[in-house]
Each structure stands twice: as C-alpha cells, then as structure tokens.
Write a protein that holds these residues in place. Structure first.
Motif, PDB file in Angstrom:
ATOM      1  N   UNK A  61      24.797  56.378  27.065  1.00  0.00           N
ATOM      2  CA  UNK A  61      24.698  57.390  27.885  1.00  0.00           C
ATOM      3  C   UNK A  61      26.338  57.633  28.355  1.00  0.00           C
ATOM      4  N   UNK A  62      26.964  56.523  28.387  1.00  0.00           N
ATOM      5  CA  UNK A  62      28.395  56.334  28.765  1.00  0.00           C
ATOM      6  C   UNK A  62      28.737  54.878  28.712  1.00  0.00           C
ATOM      7  N   UNK A  63      29.984  54.598  28.991  1.00  0.00           N
ATOM      8  CA  UNK A  63      30.616  53.614  29.024  1.00  0.00           C
ATOM      9  C   UNK A  63      31.806  53.244  30.033  1.00  0.00           C
ATOM     10  N   UNK A  64      32.136  51.942  30.325  1.00  0.00           N
ATOM     11  CA  UNK A  64      33.037  51.701  31.491  1.00  0.00           C
ATOM     12  C   UNK A  64      33.871  50.776  31.027  1.00  0.00           C
ATOM     13  N   UNK A  65      33.726  49.961  30.088  1.00  0.00           N
ATOM     14  CA  UNK A  65      34.905  48.842  29.993  1.00  0.00           C
ATOM     15  C   UNK A  65      35.106  48.556  28.325  1.00  0.00           C
ATOM     16  N   UNK A  66      36.383  48.348  27.926  1.00  0.00           N
ATOM     17  CA  UNK A  66      36.416  48.218  26.421  1.00  0.00           C
ATOM     18  C   UNK A  66      37.494  46.958  26.717  1.00  0.00           C
ATOM     19  N   UNK A  67      37.042  45.700  25.862  1.00  0.00           N
ATOM     20  CA  UNK A  67      37.784  44.774  25.631  1.00  0.00           C
ATOM     21  C   UNK A  67      38.102  44.600  24.099  1.00  0.00           C
ATOM     22  N   UNK A  75      36.332  59.921  44.209  1.00  0.00           N
ATOM     23  CA  UNK A  75      37.762  59.479  44.699  1.00  0.00           C
ATOM     24  C   UNK A  75      37.458  58.298  45.866  1.00  0.00           C
ATOM     25  N   UNK A  76      36.533  58.221  46.599  1.00  0.00           N
ATOM     26  CA  UNK A  76      36.011  57.346  47.444  1.00  0.00           C
ATOM     27  C   UNK A  76      35.744  56.029  46.887  1.00  0.00           C
ATOM     28  N   UNK A  77      35.411  56.215  45.712  1.00  0.00           N
ATOM     29  CA  UNK A  77      34.628  54.614  45.012  1.00  0.00           C
ATOM     30  C   UNK A  77      35.916  54.058  44.275  1.00  0.00           C
ATOM     31  N   UNK A  78      35.800  52.719  43.900  1.00  0.00           N
ATOM     32  CA  UNK A  78      36.879  52.153  42.929  1.00  0.00           C
ATOM     33  C   UNK A  78      36.441  52.556  41.775  1.00  0.00           C
ATOM     34  N   UNK A  79      38.043  52.392  41.098  1.00  0.00           N
ATOM     35  CA  UNK A  79      37.972  52.856  39.542  1.00  0.00           C
ATOM     36  C   UNK A  79      36.851  52.035  38.678  1.00  0.00           C
ATOM     37  N   UNK A  80      35.958  52.411  37.904  1.00  0.00           N
ATOM     38  CA  UNK A  80      34.950  51.481  37.111  1.00  0.00           C
ATOM     39  C   UNK A  80      35.778  51.555  35.775  1.00  0.00           C
ATOM     40  N   UNK A  81      36.574  52.130  35.155  1.00  0.00           N
ATOM     41  CA  UNK A  81      37.051  52.095  33.941  1.00  0.00           C
ATOM     42  C   UNK A  81      38.042  50.844  33.742  1.00  0.00           C
ATOM     43  N   UNK A  82      37.847  50.178  32.790  1.00  0.00           N
ATOM     44  CA  UNK A  82      38.740  49.212  32.386  1.00  0.00           C
ATOM     45  C   UNK A  82      39.073  49.105  30.797  1.00  0.00           C
ATOM     46  N   UNK A  83      40.227  48.955  30.517  1.00  0.00           N
ATOM     47  CA  UNK A  83      40.555  48.483  29.069  1.00  0.00           C
ATOM     48  C   UNK A  83      41.581  47.191  29.033  1.00  0.00           C
ATOM     49  N   UNK A  84      41.195  46.454  28.275  1.00  0.00           N
ATOM     50  CA  UNK A  84      41.898  45.264  28.073  1.00  0.00           C
ATOM     51  C   UNK A  84      42.313  45.038  26.359  1.00  0.00           C
ATOM     52  N   UNK A  85      43.444  44.559  26.193  1.00  0.00           N
ATOM     53  CA  UNK A  85      43.797  44.235  24.951  1.00  0.00           C
ATOM     54  C   UNK A  85      44.722  42.907  24.745  1.00  0.00           C
TER      55      UNK A  85
END
Length: 258
Positions: free
Chosen positions: A87-93, A139-149
């Motif tokens: 349904x969605x996603x938040x993190x890409x490693x 805006x009041x919540x911390x960012x949940x999106x992450x991307x790492x390479x």
C-alpha cells in the motif's frame, strides 16, 4: 508478521540481498527484527559471476524477490511492486552493486556502462520513483521517509584495479547532497554510507590478514557493524542526519601508516 520495535508499521525495500555475509541480507534481517515489513530483492545472475557470491543464503523471514536493476525500467517497476504489496513504503536501502576488476589499461566501455547503470542510474531512478509516490507525514510528525546507498571509499584513496567501480561509486558520493536536497522537500531523508572493508568473503588468505592488521582493533568490519549504522539512520533517532557521506570505516588505515 514482523516483531514490534522502532520501525513497526514502516515498509522497507532492501536491494542486493544474496548471501548471509552480505550487507544487504544483514540489513534486511535487522530491519525486520526492528518491526519493519521488508520487501527484499536480489539478482542471482550477477552473484554467479563472482566466486565469493556463491555463498549460501539461509532462510529469510520474508520473501526474497529477483530484480535486474541494470534494466532501467525495472527500477520504477520495483517501487510499484512494493506499493502493490503493502500500500505504500517508507525506507529504501539500496545495497545492490556491480563490482568489476579492471585497471585503466584494460577497462572496457561495456563495463563502464554496466557499472554506471547498476551503481548509479538505478539509485537515481529509485529515488525518482520514491519521490513520486511518497506520502509525507503531517508537519508535526518526524519524517518517515529514508533512502540509503553505499559507496566504497574511492574518495579517500585510489582504486587502481577497479576503475569502473571507482568512478561509478564516486558519482554516488557526489550526488548525495543533491539527491537528498530534492528528496527532503518531500520529507525523505537520504544519506550515503562508506562502510570501508567489510568481511563479506571476497578476500581470503594472506591478503585477508594484511587488511585485518590495518584496523586499530585488528578485525575487519562486519555486516553487523553496517547494520548498526543503517538501523540508526532509518529510525526517528537518525532523522537529523541528512545528505551526508558517512565514513564508517572503523579507523581503517588506507595508507598503511605506522
């Protein structure tokens, strides 16, 4: 269902999963243990080209898919698959990579193109699609999106026998600030990790011992060491670190100074 933890409710895509000693498999398991629903993928065809990549992969607590990220169209399609599944996603490693061993005198145009496609273009296209589909939190919540390479320390010392790898990983280093700046507008935090020499089985014998002696702790880095850093960066605790190339090399002496 994954265990509960600081990543409970988040969806993580991990690429490059292939063998137990590898960074990707360790990271995927770690994120699962911390509560994330993990969508893992690898590409066995590449693994079979490398002797050390024939190592086995123990059973995983999630499905392992197969995607050839050298094909440009596969990258957007992979993101869409994750969304179809969760349904969605938040993190890409993005832990996949193409390695090759050719010096300047021998490197071929084909290998340069393949290194670019796998190591750089795929990351840009994954980031592009991530930006297109990510739903930022309020805006009041911390960012949940992450991307790492990941990069390979070519900005610290030369890699004469790995020209295609060095120049493509150099691009990953240099694009970090720019890609993060674009993603940050959507509250996705992006960083690049240089893990230094990690004992994933690609070096054996006398050379293994020589490298080991160049660490102050007289041990190689491990995929668990990398997992510790990735875990921190993708949780809320790591959200203030953005657009950085992080040299987590354990004090490795690249110049072999006494």
């Amino acid at each position: 269902m994954p265990p509960t933890g600081p990543l409970t409710g988040r969806i993580a895509l991990v690429t490059g999963v292939s063998r137990d000693l590898g960074i990707a498999a360790t990271v995927a398991r770690r994120l699962h243990e911390r509560g994330a629903a993990v969508y893992a993928t690898g590409w066995p065809t590449h693994d079979r080209e490398r002797p050390w990549d024939t190592q086995p992969l123990s059973p995983l607590p999630f499905t392992l898919h197969q995607h050839d990220l050298e094909q440009a169209e596969t990258n957007h399609a992979l993101i869409d698959e994750v969304i179809d599944a969760h349904g969605r996603f938040d993190i890409v490693v993005a832990a996949h990579a193409r390695s090759s061993f050719q010096p300047l005198s021998e490197v071929e145009a084909t290998e340069l193109d393949r290194g670019w496609a796998v190591n750089v273009r795929s990351i840009v296209l994954l980031a592009q699609r991530f930006a297109q589909v990510h739903e930022p939190p309020p805006p009041a919540e911390p960012p949940s999106g992450r991307m790492i390479w990941f990069t390979s320390g070519q900005h610290i010392a030369p890699m004469d026998t790995e020209i295609a790898n060095a120049v493509s990983k150099g691009a990953l280093h240099q694009m970090t600030a720019t890609i993060n700046h674009s993603l940050s507008k959507l509250r996705i935090v992006a960083n690049c990790i240089n893990p230094g020499p990690v004992d994933t089985g690609y070096v054996t014998g006398d050379e293994h011992e020589v490298v080991q002696q160049r660490f102050p702790d007289r041990r190689w880095g491990t995929s668990e060491d990398v997992g510790n850093l990735v875990e921190f960066l993708v949780t809320d605790s790591g959200g203030w670190i953005r657009g950085q190339v992080i040299n987590a090399e354990g004090g490795f002496d690249r110049f072999n100074q006494p």
